[in-house]
Scaffold this active site. Sequence first.
Site, PDB file in Angstrom:
ATOM      1  N   ILE A   1       0.854  -1.120   0.021  1.00  0.00           N
ATOM      2  CA  ILE A   1      -0.120  -0.075   0.009  1.00  0.00           C
ATOM      3  C   ILE A   1       0.660   1.346  -0.150  1.00  0.00           C
ATOM      4  CG2 ILE A   1      -1.945   1.302   1.233  1.00  0.00           C
ATOM      5  CD1 ILE A   1      -2.638  -1.591  -0.348  1.00  0.00           C
ATOM      6  N   THR A   2       0.768   2.023  -1.181  1.00  0.00           N
ATOM      7  CA  THR A   2       1.457   3.229  -1.236  1.00  0.00           C
ATOM      8  C   THR A   2       0.913   4.140  -0.131  1.00  0.00           C
ATOM      9  OG1 THR A   2       1.935   2.689  -3.727  1.00  0.00           O
ATOM     10  CG2 THR A   2       2.082   4.996  -2.960  1.00  0.00           C
TER      11      THR A   2
ATOM     12  N   ALA B   1     -16.824 -11.725  -6.657  1.00  0.00           N
ATOM     13  CA  ALA B   1     -16.647 -10.343  -6.991  1.00  0.00           C
ATOM     14  C   ALA B   1     -17.699  -9.452  -6.669  1.00  0.00           C
ATOM     15  CB  ALA B   1     -16.124 -10.082  -8.327  1.00  0.00           C
TER      16      ALA B   1
ATOM     17  N   GLU C   1      -6.549   5.110 -12.742  1.00  0.00           N
ATOM     18  CA  GLU C   1      -4.970   4.694 -11.964  1.00  0.00           C
ATOM     19  C   GLU C   1      -4.187   4.396 -13.275  1.00  0.00           C
ATOM     20  OE1 GLU C   1      -5.420   1.756  -8.992  1.00  0.00           O
ATOM     21  OE2 GLU C   1      -3.268   1.352  -8.994  1.00  0.00           O
TER      22      GLU C   1
HETATM   23  C1  LIG Z   1       5.596  -0.554  -5.275  1.00  0.00           C
HETATM   24  C2  LIG Z   1       4.218  -1.107  -5.239  1.00  0.00           C
HETATM   25  C3  LIG Z   1       3.265  -0.095  -5.062  1.00  0.00           C
HETATM   26  C4  LIG Z   1       1.981  -0.868  -5.046  1.00  0.00           C
HETATM   27  N1  LIG Z   1       0.906   0.039  -4.543  1.00  0.00           N
HETATM   28  C5  LIG Z   1      -0.350  -0.321  -4.448  1.00  0.00           C
HETATM   29  C6  LIG Z   1      -1.470   0.287  -3.603  1.00  0.00           C
HETATM   30  O1  LIG Z   1      -1.096   1.688  -3.295  1.00  0.00           O
HETATM   31  N2  LIG Z   1      -2.504  -0.240  -3.371  1.00  0.00           N
HETATM   32  C7  LIG Z   1      -2.737  -1.476  -3.799  1.00  0.00           C
HETATM   33  O2  LIG Z   1      -3.842  -1.994  -3.623  1.00  0.00           O
HETATM   34  N3  LIG Z   1      -1.837  -2.380  -4.475  1.00  0.00           N
HETATM   35  C8  LIG Z   1      -0.851  -1.616  -4.758  1.00  0.00           C
HETATM   36  N4  LIG Z   1       0.404  -2.506  -5.337  1.00  0.00           N
HETATM   37  C9  LIG Z   1      -0.040  -3.862  -5.783  1.00  0.00           C
HETATM   38  C10 LIG Z   1       0.108  -4.217  -7.097  1.00  0.00           C
HETATM   39  O3  LIG Z   1      -1.247  -3.745  -7.811  1.00  0.00           O
HETATM   40  C11 LIG Z   1       0.261  -5.731  -7.489  1.00  0.00           C
HETATM   41  O4  LIG Z   1       1.584  -5.893  -6.963  1.00  0.00           O
HETATM   42  C12 LIG Z   1      -0.072  -6.056  -8.887  1.00  0.00           C
HETATM   43  O5  LIG Z   1      -1.556  -6.112  -9.161  1.00  0.00           O
HETATM   44  C13 LIG Z   1       0.112  -7.683  -8.835  1.00  0.00           C
HETATM   45  O6  LIG Z   1      -0.633  -8.346  -7.952  1.00  0.00           O
HETATM   46  P1  LIG Z   1       0.401  -9.426  -7.093  1.00  0.00           P
HETATM   47  O7  LIG Z   1       1.762  -8.695  -6.612  1.00  0.00           O
HETATM   48  O8  LIG Z   1      -0.411 -10.242  -6.196  1.00  0.00           O
HETATM   49  O9  LIG Z   1       0.799 -10.317  -8.164  1.00  0.00           O
HETATM   50  P2  LIG Z   1      -0.022 -11.952  -8.459  1.00  0.00           P
HETATM   51  O10 LIG Z   1      -1.304 -11.681  -8.836  1.00  0.00           O
HETATM   52  O11 LIG Z   1       0.421 -13.012  -7.693  1.00  0.00           O
HETATM   53  O12 LIG Z   1       0.760 -12.279  -9.989  1.00  0.00           O
HETATM   54  C14 LIG Z   1       1.817 -13.050 -10.224  1.00  0.00           C
HETATM   55  C15 LIG Z   1       2.408 -13.295 -11.305  1.00  0.00           C
HETATM   56  O13 LIG Z   1       1.159 -14.028 -12.180  1.00  0.00           O
HETATM   57  C16 LIG Z   1       0.938 -13.339 -13.299  1.00  0.00           C
HETATM   58  N5  LIG Z   1      -0.773 -13.522 -13.596  1.00  0.00           N
HETATM   59  C17 LIG Z   1      -1.838 -13.376 -12.600  1.00  0.00           C
HETATM   60  N6  LIG Z   1      -3.052 -13.451 -13.374  1.00  0.00           N
HETATM   61  C18 LIG Z   1      -2.729 -13.911 -14.444  1.00  0.00           C
HETATM   62  C19 LIG Z   1      -3.388 -14.118 -15.623  1.00  0.00           C
HETATM   63  N7  LIG Z   1      -4.921 -13.933 -15.558  1.00  0.00           N
HETATM   64  N8  LIG Z   1      -2.972 -14.185 -16.788  1.00  0.00           N
HETATM   65  C20 LIG Z   1      -1.519 -14.620 -16.870  1.00  0.00           C
HETATM   66  N9  LIG Z   1      -0.777 -14.229 -15.907  1.00  0.00           N
HETATM   67  C21 LIG Z   1      -1.175 -13.826 -14.713  1.00  0.00           C
HETATM   68  C22 LIG Z   1       1.089 -11.868 -12.930  1.00  0.00           C
HETATM   69  O14 LIG Z   1       1.134 -11.155 -14.254  1.00  0.00           O
HETATM   70  C23 LIG Z   1       2.515 -11.902 -12.487  1.00  0.00           C
HETATM   71  O15 LIG Z   1       3.522 -12.074 -13.235  1.00  0.00           O
HETATM   72  C24 LIG Z   1       1.608  -2.050  -5.242  1.00  0.00           C
HETATM   73  C25 LIG Z   1       2.832  -2.991  -5.745  1.00  0.00           C
HETATM   74  C26 LIG Z   1       4.077  -2.417  -5.755  1.00  0.00           C
HETATM   75  C27 LIG Z   1       4.950  -3.286  -5.933  1.00  0.00           C
END
Ligand SMILES: Cc1cc2nc3c(=O)[nH]c(=O)nc-3n(C[C@H](O)[C@H](O)[C@H](O)COP(=O)(O)OP(=O)(O)OC[C@H]3O[C@@H](n4cnc5c(N)ncnc54)[C@H](O)[C@@H]3O)c2cc1C
Length: 389
Positions: free
Chosen positions: A158-159, A179, A243
């Site tokens: 969370i940023t 959902a 966003e």
């Molecule tokens: C620095 C930083 C700041 C952030 N800020 C915020 C914030 O302020 N608020 C907030 O809510 N979130 C925030 N995020 C979260 C960010 O949006 C998520 O990290 C991102 O959506 C990916 O989710 P995950 O990390 O759980 O990866 P996962 O969902 O676990 O994905 C892992 C891998 O699987 C792949 N994958 C997943 N689903 C599929 C699919 N259907 N088809 C093919 N490949 C797939 C992904 O592409 C990825 O390569 C932040 C993240 C970072 C690193």
Amino acid sequence: MWQPFTEEHEQFRKTVRAFAEKELAPHADEWEADELFPNWVFKRAGELGILGAHFPEEHGGLGQDYWYSAVKAEELPRSKLAGVTMGLLVQSDMATPVIRDLGTKEQIEEFLKPALAGDKIVSLGVSEPAAGSDVAGIRTVARKDGDDYVLNGSKTFITNGTRADFVTLLAKTSPERGAHGCSFFLVPTSTPGFGVSKKLKKIGNKSSDTAELFLEDVRIPKRWLLGEENQGFMYLMQNFQSERLIGCVSALAGAFYALEYSVQYGRDRTAFGKPIIKREVWQHKFVDLYTRAEAAKAFIYKCVDHYNDERYVKKGQVSFDTVKYISMAKVLVGDVVSDVMDTCLQFHGGWGYIEDFPIARAWRDQRLFRIGGGTSETMKYYIAKLMGF
Ligand SMILES: Cc1cc2nc3c(=O)[nH]c(=O)nc-3n(C[C@H](O)[C@H](O)[C@H](O)COP(=O)(O)OP(=O)(O)OC[C@H]3O[C@@H](n4cnc5c(N)ncnc54)[C@H](O)[C@@H]3O)c2cc1C
């Protein structure tokens, strides 16, 4: 080329550029080392109208169109602080649009106005340790109890999370409905049971704070529910468009900036008797990158135009077509920006690997763009669905 900006937009650009270059950039090294930029940055951005330019005047904004938001996102990267850019964009374009769209009078007064003024810091709380891309899999639950909701769960990545005054937070109100069982809440972080479990250490965007949060029997009044119960997922999908689009604008602007200072570097740096930019091999690489970046910019401006038309002129929802284009833009920009930063770093030779040069930081920072706000793979997953494959 199509020029969407008026003189007023350009005037606003000057304000944001001066803020980025004169008030932020001089602190870049210090704030990166501290892994936190100071809170006054939010307040100052609020005073300059940077946070609320594209919000209605009755909400404390400047009542301008969405192009103002694009201008701001194009100029903030000149701070050489992607972390600050991200922190401010969360405040102005990621955690607050949903309040503008759904907020009651009381919610606007209590949360939105102070956020746009920079008096309160806000986070968007969607991602969880076990659910990022697959938002419907979140486990934080909001249970109704009399006139309150009681929230339990956790959020991660969370940023602004270590110092936010409130979080625009997604939780399950009907867990069995997937959902269709999510709702948005405004959660003041001073509420008992709410806390920061960890400040996360990142490889880039270091000046921005990123936190893991916990919620243990966090009791908030029903009036902090945003919009209707169980409609949160739909609201989030609309909110994501703002966003992602603003992220595209700022990431690409950061790439143009890197091209600009890299070409200048190549004029100054000589090898084998002439400036390295005079080598045809590099000229062609830069021509290719500028061409791809310009093509991406034209596509993004098209998306901004669609978004502006649907949200600001017609005051409706983002259409599926625009969702598709914004998702495509995110993938495209991710690839272009990544190639730009990598080539620019290589062009700097050994100095590209040294922290004194902005390209070193920019190269690390940009890596987030293909992940945050929806990964490139997830974007393609949604695009394929929207195209009926
Ligand atoms: C620095 C930083 C700041 C952030 N800020 C915020 C914030 O302020 N608020 C907030 O809510 N979130 C925030 N995020 C979260 C960010 O949006 C998520 O990290 C991102 O959506 C990916 O989710 P995950 O990390 O759980 O990866 P996962 O969902 O676990 O994905 C892992 C891998 O699987 C792949 N994958 C997943 N689903 C599929 C699919 N259907 N088809 C093919 N490949 C797939 C992904 O592409 C990825 O390569 C932040 C993240 C970072 C690193």
